[in-house]
Design an enzyme around this catalytic site. Structure first.
Site, PDB file in Angstrom:
ATOM      1  N   GLU A 108      18.116  54.875  77.776  1.00  0.00           N
ATOM      2  CA  GLU A 108      19.429  54.835  78.389  1.00  0.00           C
ATOM      3  C   GLU A 108      19.457  53.305  78.788  1.00  0.00           C
ATOM      4  O   GLU A 108      20.433  52.545  78.437  1.00  0.00           O
ATOM      5  CB  GLU A 108      19.586  55.503  79.385  1.00  0.00           C
ATOM      6  N   HIS A 159      13.895  59.090  78.274  1.00  0.00           N
ATOM      7  CA  HIS A 159      15.513  59.224  78.040  1.00  0.00           C
ATOM      8  C   HIS A 159      16.030  58.003  79.013  1.00  0.00           C
ATOM      9  O   HIS A 159      16.902  57.470  78.350  1.00  0.00           O
ATOM     10  CB  HIS A 159      15.885  60.742  78.501  1.00  0.00           C
ATOM     11  N   ASN A 160      15.502  58.181  80.370  1.00  0.00           N
ATOM     12  CA  ASN A 160      16.219  56.997  81.023  1.00  0.00           C
ATOM     13  C   ASN A 160      15.953  55.653  80.603  1.00  0.00           C
ATOM     14  O   ASN A 160      16.788  54.715  80.662  1.00  0.00           O
ATOM     15  CB  ASN A 160      15.894  57.477  82.373  1.00  0.00           C
ATOM     16  N   LEU A 210      22.385  70.195  98.624  1.00  0.00           N
ATOM     17  CA  LEU A 210      23.948  70.266  98.134  1.00  0.00           C
ATOM     18  C   LEU A 210      24.637  68.766  98.192  1.00  0.00           C
ATOM     19  O   LEU A 210      25.658  68.713  98.616  1.00  0.00           O
ATOM     20  CB  LEU A 210      24.712  71.052  99.137  1.00  0.00           C
ATOM     21  N   ARG A 255     -10.394  34.281  72.020  1.00  0.00           N
ATOM     22  CA  ARG A 255     -10.830  35.201  73.128  1.00  0.00           C
ATOM     23  C   ARG A 255     -12.505  35.070  72.974  1.00  0.00           C
ATOM     24  O   ARG A 255     -13.475  35.175  73.808  1.00  0.00           O
ATOM     25  CB  ARG A 255     -10.603  36.664  73.017  1.00  0.00           C
ATOM     26  N   LYS A 306      11.972  63.071  80.347  1.00  0.00           N
ATOM     27  CA  LYS A 306      13.300  62.524  81.221  1.00  0.00           C
ATOM     28  C   LYS A 306      13.224  61.075  81.103  1.00  0.00           C
ATOM     29  O   LYS A 306      14.340  60.467  81.206  1.00  0.00           O
ATOM     30  CB  LYS A 306      13.438  63.586  82.320  1.00  0.00           C
ATOM     31  N   SER A 364      19.929  65.361  82.671  1.00  0.00           N
ATOM     32  CA  SER A 364      20.702  64.345  82.500  1.00  0.00           C
ATOM     33  C   SER A 364      22.049  64.642  82.152  1.00  0.00           C
ATOM     34  O   SER A 364      22.461  65.760  81.643  1.00  0.00           O
ATOM     35  CB  SER A 364      19.925  63.605  81.195  1.00  0.00           C
ATOM     36  N   GLY A 365      23.046  63.862  82.525  1.00  0.00           N
ATOM     37  CA  GLY A 365      24.476  63.948  82.278  1.00  0.00           C
ATOM     38  C   GLY A 365      25.481  63.644  83.715  1.00  0.00           C
ATOM     39  O   GLY A 365      26.448  63.819  83.382  1.00  0.00           O
TER      40      GLY A 365
END
Length: 483
Positions: free
Chosen positions: A190, A186-187, A11, A446, A183, A129-130
């Site tokens: 962001e 997404h971040n 909580l 190389r 997610k 998210s939000g």
């Protein structure tokens, strides 16, 4: 007592707001918190007068749920999630569902899906998210894991999610860790969006000499065009905020940025999968560089001031160049992010719907913008689109913005103002459209020092050659690592 539709553990603010959101939509929620006094405080405070059921033990929480039981964890990512899963397993029955709504790393969700399936339980790892506002009024929700669990939570999740044109910003993403992977990307995007805005702000302030009030007006104007988005909108508000003495509050905020790790995870995943996620990588490193505040102050005294800014062109031309650079770089950032998801889908066997992902991000989440509607249309037009930049809409947008984009990067370089995201996006754009890159020299090097071999343009792909560059080297070739 009537049994609850879903239980929620944890909580803190996000957990509380999700519970209230569910209650608003007619769902009965049972809650538990490790510090049980928080349960009572919640029921006597924000949840007073609702149908929320408070419980003071895990046993009581599970007993209060209708079957199949659905328990959502809103706790700190990592070992805490595993701790609560281990406590729940003996209390649940086959077919029950455990949902992790925290910012977990996607491999953990893949592992938990398999572990709980062995126990006869179903697992969903869902990105949310939000922030606090989204959790309360409608977030973007990205669920993945055990597909058999989705029908059991679909109505709840889609009811509480944000809506755009009546469509919920929540659809099933895919199996195992797919939800948390999306997610994570997404971040990462962001991070990129925020860094791009910071660079536009920095150039406006330092190169063009704009005040916060003047920049507020610019961002306000930008927010009514192609850049219309949540982050542009809040930037406009931030620039207008005054401190108690009437001066801009922004000018008094220390220039050191924090991070929680999802941007870093995105960059590491890109390296693992061989995806050139350059812009988001630069955004992460920009935050790291900002954290070296004391060192930067010392360096500024030793290395001297930056060159004096001397922008060419009119004020309007320069502002428009910054807008074009921000828009074009944003396109590149999303193109790279969707490339990463596409490569992950191949690697892990996920069936990702990129148009649906864009739709899920159109509302509720931090990167929500009208721009995402164009991305959805691009993937609707071609679900197998290789790169967002190759869609007709975005090809036209990039070409239209290119002149201003280059002007903005030149302004940054000439003025000694760091713009790593603008510059890296432009370098990616130039690299991606280059038919021939200087990697032929790299392969020759190389092969020279390590006999790593090379392919030839006049031979079929897959045939490898080695040259004895010095005349006294061996004929044995080394192995090569392919990304």
């Amino acid at each position: 007592m009537e049994k609850a539709d879903i239980g929620l553990i944890g909580l803190a603010v996000m957990g509380q707001n999700l519970v209230l959101n569910m209650a608003d939509h007619g769902y009965r929620v049972a809650v538990f918190n490790r510090t049980t006094s928080k349960v009572d405080e919640f029921l006597d405070g924000p949840a007073k007068g609702t149908t929320v059921i408070g419980t003071h033990s895990m046993e009581q929480l599970v007993a209060s749920l209708q079957t199949p039981r659905k328990v959502m964890l809103m706790v700190k990512a990592g070992s805490v999630v595993d701790h609560f899963i281990d406590m729940l397993v003996p209390l649940l029955e086959p077919g029950d569902v455990i949902i992790d709504g925290g910012n977990s790393h996607y491999p953990d969700s893949t592992r938990r899906t398999a572990y709980l399936r062995e126990k006869g339980l179903r697992f969903i790892g869902t990105g949310i998210s939000g922030g606090e506002e989204g959790a309360r009024n409608g977030p973007s929700i990205m669920p993945g894991g055990d597909a058999e669990a989705w029908p059991l939570v679909k109505d709840i999740f889609q009811s509480i999610s944000a809506k755009v044109d009546g469509e919920p910003c929540c659809q099933w993403v895919g199996q195992d860790g797919a939800g948390h992977f999306v997610k994570m990307v997404h971040n990462g995007i962001e991070y990129g969006d925020m860094q791009l805005i910071c660079e536009a702000y920095s150039l406006m302030e330092k190169a063009l000499g704009k005040s916060c009030d003047e920049m507020h007006e610019v961002f306000k104007q930008w927010n009514s065009g192609v850049l219309d988005s949540y982050l542009i909108d809040i930037t406009k508000d931030i620039l207008a905020m005054k401190d108690e003495d009437g001066e801009p509050l922004l000018d008094k905020i220390l220039d050191t940025a924090g991070q929680k790790g999802t941007g870093k995870w995105t960059g590491i995943s890109a390296l693992d999968l061989g995806v050139p996620l350059t812009l988001i990588g630069e955004a992460v490193f920009a935050r790291v560089l900002s954290s070296l505040k004391d060192e930067r102050v010392r360096a500024s005294a030793i290395l001297g001031p930056r060159p004096a800014a001397s922008p060419a062109g009119t004020d309007e031309e320069n502002i428009n160049a910054l807008r074009d650079a921000l828009y074009a770089s944003k396109i590149i950032s999303y193109a790279q992010g969707f490339m990463l998801m596409s490569e992950a889908a191949k690697e892990f066997g996920w069936q990702l719907n990129y148009g649906e992902i864009a739709l899920m991000w159109r509302g509720g989440c931090i990167i929500r913008s009208t721009f995402l509607g164009n991305i959805k249309e691009a993937y609707d037009n071609n679900p197998q689109l290789e790169n967002l930049a190759l869609d007709a809409f975005f090809t036209t947008a990039l070409k239209s913005a290119e002149k201003g984009w280059r002007k903005a990067v030149i302004l940054a370089v000439e003025s000694g103002i760091p713009a790593p995201a603008f510059a890296s996006a432009l370098a990616y754009f130039d690299g991606y459209r280059s038919e021939r890159l200087p990697a032929n020299m790299l392969q020759a090097q190389r092969d020279y020092f390590g006999a790593h071999t090379y392919e030839r343009i006049d031979k079929p792909r897959g045939e490898y050659f080695h040259t004895d560059w010095t005349g006294h080297g061996g004929k044995v070739a080394s192995t090569t690592y392919e990304v």
